[in-house]
Design an enzyme around this catalytic site. Structure first.
Site, PDB file in Angstrom:
ATOM      1  N   LYS A   1       0.767  -1.274   0.278  1.00 59.05           N
ATOM      2  CA  LYS A   1       0.142  -0.353  -0.062  1.00 59.05           C
ATOM      3  C   LYS A   1       1.127   1.012  -0.355  1.00 59.05           C
ATOM      4  O   LYS A   1       1.901   1.073   1.048  1.00 59.05           O
ATOM      5  CB  LYS A   1      -1.258   0.016   1.613  1.00 59.05           C
TER       6      LYS A   1
ATOM      7  N   SER B   1      -1.784  -0.286  -4.320  1.00 62.79           N
ATOM      8  CA  SER B   1      -2.067   0.658  -4.222  1.00 62.79           C
ATOM      9  C   SER B   1      -2.158   1.603  -3.792  1.00 62.79           C
ATOM     10  O   SER B   1      -1.684   1.318  -2.528  1.00 62.79           O
ATOM     11  CB  SER B   1      -3.984  -0.368  -3.421  1.00 62.79           C
TER      12      SER B   1
END
Lengths: 366, 366, 366, 366
Positions: free
Chosen positions: D159, D229
């Protein structure tokens, strides 16, 4: 050589990009002579971005309609400047620029010139090659319109091409390298290079100040009279020059203003006053009736704020910032003039200062 | 019992729905006493529609922040009125309504009352059951604020619930039938019923004139002082009443106007003038500095036109008409007041005439 | 009377709704005889919702192109079924249905019938008046195609109208009352009533079971062979019936399946197998080459879940649920057949069970 | 040191990013021991792009919930990997990774390691500075998980942060120059650099092959096991490594596949078979019940086509291509496994080949 800028029937009669009934009715009633049409400006219903096919649909529909009256060749020579995006309460509408001989008051009056350029190689888009092509086109359009002094030019509308995945692929297949591979970004670069072409043509910026590196980046370089829209249906440029010329007559006049930011409406109020449409608040009904066109550029200020207050347009992944800006600035200008059938076009790269933009006003003189 | 409506640090310091640093700084500096906070109004970054979680995120973040100062119970009693959607250049910001004892000039001055209602059964949403619940809540809020004459009330903000697929399912599972199964539409019905609740409470409409069939349909019924926002994070209503009361003191005053359509800014200019902020054009820097809050409602006119010119907001399946209307009306009002940190809320069903809406202005007296 | 369903050049050659170069090339090369064209199905680039002008643009462009070959009258008689929305990796493409005399293997083979209905009054949309008009049209199309037994019909494509703000206004001006005032919702009602017209025509439902109240509500009523798309460019219906008839010859065959939910691909796998395209996993290259068309309907399941797991399509105010559903179901079906130039059309009201939809497959026999 | 990957109650019980009731119920019932939670993966309801606040809202809500059980410090140490975007029928859901001592079968079994990196300076984003920070983080996470051979690692979730207008402004204010000023583009660059960090850490690419110029451009460089992400709520990275280790026990196993394009589902079918979930068509109910998680990356193929057929994802200015790709690939994978509560994350720069992406599968062994 007196000009006219007719407006066909009221814009709420246009029900889609292919609805030419208002134009047909004006021709049938003799209010517009199709053989004198130089250009048609339109706001169309699409998103104003890469995949906006309403511009092409409107252009195809208008061309077909005019071809029935003046033949396909002359219909194709008209400049169709379709700007996508009628966000907020902005009304889809056409504005028809028509030249009629032997009529009207003596000049100086609104003068209109127009030019189509050759197709632009994809690798020139957003670079000095595009700046030069546009500047040359403007010089030719001014010559045609009898505009000799750049100071008499109040607005230059440039409709310019954009890159699609396919055009990029074709360019790369022949070994060329485009300035940007993001298709939405290519619209901005194309508008920016076109606008610097205006600035160069009108003497606002020295040609040598415009480099590939400056295009899309050095926002201190701008034209106060350029308006550029990018459309997927174009490969070259369509240029329309609006100015005041003693060689033209008629009761129409044009002036311009530059908004410093998205809510800087006072310079526009001053331009309206110079054209005889002065008002403390919103224009009254009589003044509204004499306003023929308001043409403006809008953009999200690149620093992310307006007068120090943050905006979210550049961080919104659901709605393009150009759509936000068109809706908002159209609201500010419609609040000023009391009408929503105005032409606010998105993406003001090198068109006015960052976050602001040029505005032209055409009015009937009293 | 003198009130204050503080604004924390400039809104461009808020970087997201969870950024409470401006509020924290104001508390740390002693500019805001958290124990006096009655309500916080906010514009948040989401789409303002069904799946806008920024309202809930902002409320959760503000509640957590206040709980650190005044404990979770008192933090939960504050009315958090988060309105989603900062389209165009509208700035995300909070406005904090705080009551401070023993300060300021003598009244009449801005008075603030607030109430939380019980959860609304899903099947009452958009029906007279909701109208009655809201009207009763307003009466209680007025009582709390010392407002006895409905004519002294200038604005009633109602935050109301909406239906989701799940809430509809639960209602139907227990045999109830909701007024509408379309979740986006439920927001409009909820706002409409809430606004008619305001109209009934303020005596603008007789209670018997409001029927289930009229809600969302008979647009001749409206309140000129209601503002309703729907949010997925609510099950009941949060009501804040703003008015002028001799029982309050301080240098703040409130007035209101009703816009007849999306560009009808002149009544707002008049309300500003009544508060001492008169100006021919845009407010100048001094007047802007005395404007504490501008609270407005916006909607796409249901007849599809503004002053006879067609708009496309209701036919746009990419962008909700509420987002279009907020962006556009925010532009018109920001052009008037010269500031973008204003509160324009979408969906004006029964709030002002069709296509128009109520506007409240809070200003510091000179 | 042998039929052919030609596909023009590979779909990646189509660059926009107005790109007819693939069709022109197929005609120039003699692969398509324009005089035999009955219908053209297309997926176009728009949003597939109310303001999708790509359908009209494609239809206008195809009509112009065919008119150059077969004259405007015969070009206008072709059924252009343009379905908007190529979400995900779905490829924009045309499928041309052409009838050629004296060719191919003996029947039974793919049979094609088509009909244009009269304009539908706005107040009939979404009501039994529309059901009846569509059912009558199908009977006529079957007669034309030599299809006498409804069991031989595998797919009925109905292109139907929708309501716009303007059409509603016109109907109300003459005292009529439309079934729905929400333009996006009108698309669903129109598709639903059209699909019930298919169900009635094919004997799937008794005519008396279809009432105004059931349309759009009683989802237990559906056709397993209907496909309906709504488009703003239509005022009446365009109906194309696909079936197997001994009166036709050629190497094409059609079959159909019904998906029970958005991921129920196994019935489609079985239909492929019945046409000789059996495979354990994804179709291999040889089988892919024999697949001529896959025509499917998709919708967000109205109960908000797929096999018990919640989806968010109906609560998303940024993207229409029809767009979500097309993208997702196109993924499921493309994963099955190994091709993305498939026709997945949104909005499956009364087309298959709730959340599912009919699928037709046309294949070249081995 | 046996691990468990629990899933709380069925995902359709989650009604929003802040609904932690499923997790709370699992803790209350003793099915999850909060003190063993290493990481929570979630798909949230937002747009998955720049202004997706649902990731932050979910993280804040989960952190608050866990803090009530294990205190704020340990709650903050959990890796919350929230991936925005549940397009199509993808179900919002959480997957909880928990480590429990002394249970389950003997290894090798699923091993989980996790790390938080320091904040990344904005000017390092999308450059080798980010690659190096991520690679170092992975080495540390592997060490923690007892994974010594990179070949035993099947998935690395990173992330990573993105740029906002404000972060760019702050970096530029101190004289730094960011790699890109477009905030949406910054998400892609951040994912790309993070993924190359995975490739370097796992020995898929030599560190010296990764240059600033290659990041985001040389798509031949990729990891077959990276998933990245980007989220606005992060300033540094959160890294979770999944692999098979003899130091762990339990009945869970992980494997992976690489899709070559958006519809290349056969490699995933093969990976399922290696884990004991072989099937010719869609997984049957028993096999579905043993599938614990499917984690995939999706992107629009940058050449604008899938297997030669054009897609429109990169030319769509209404819907981000990442949203299109997630919906479509989720459809393809849900069609394969028969479940919609899968984790498909958008933006696969340097994650798998262009247009394809890595997929990890976690299953309960028979």
């Amino acid at each position: 050589m007196p000009p006219h800028a007719h407006r066909p029937r009221p814009p709420h009669h246009r029900t889609g990009p292919d609805d030419v009934s208002g134009l047909e009715a004006a021709i049938a009633a003799g209010r517009i002579d199709p053989s004198g049409i130089l250009a048609i400006f339109g706001k169309t219903e699409g998103n104003g971005c890469v995949n906006d096919f309403t511009r092409g649909f409107a252009t195809q529909s208008l061309t077909l309609a005019l071809a029935r009256h003046i033949g396909p060749e002359r219909a194709a020579a008209v400049c169709y400047v379709m700007s996508g995006g009628t966000e907020g309460a902005m009304a889809p509408h056409w504005t028809v620029f028509e030249r009629v001989e032997g009529e009207g008051a003596t000049g100086p009056a609104l003068a209109v010139g127009r030019v189509h350029t050759a197709p632009l190689p994809a690798e020139h888009l957003g670079r000095t090659g595009q700046v030069e092509q546009v500047a040359a086109g403007i010089a030719e359009a001014m010559r045609q319109a009898g505009l000799t002094d750049p100071r008499d030019v109040h607005f230059v509308q440039v409709k310019c091409p954009l890159l699609t995945a396919q055009r990029i692929g074709e360019a790369e297949a022949r070994g060329a390298r485009v300035a940007v591979r993001d298709t939405l970004k290519s619209m901005g670069l194309s508008r920016g290079a076109s606008s610097l072409g205006v600035a160069v043509a009108l003497g606002e910026i020295a040609p040598e100040a415009v480099t590939d590196a400056a295009i899309g980046r050095d926002l201190a370089l701008f034209s106060g009279r350029a308006s550029a829209s990018a459309g997927v249906e174009l490969l070259g440029h369509e240029i329309v020059v609006l100015g005041m010329s003693a060689a033209w007559s008629g009761d129409l006049a044009v002036d311009h203003a530059v908004m410093a930011d998205a809510i800087d409406v006072e310079p526009v109020r001053a331009a309206l006053a110079r054209l005889g449409l002065g008002a403390a608040g919103q224009l009254d009904a009589a003044a509204r009736g004499r306003l023929v066109a308001l043409l403006a550029k809008a953009e999200a200020s690149p620093d992310g704020a307006v007068r120090g207050a943050r905006h979210t347009m550049l961080d919104d992944s659901d709605i393009s910032s150009t759509r936000h800006a068109r809706a908002f600035v159209a609201g500010a200008l419609a609040g000023l003039v009391g009408r929503t059938d105005i032409y606010v076009s998105g993406g003001a790269e090198h068109q006015g200062p960052p976050g602001g933009g040029p505005v032209a006003v055409i009015a009937q003189r009293g």
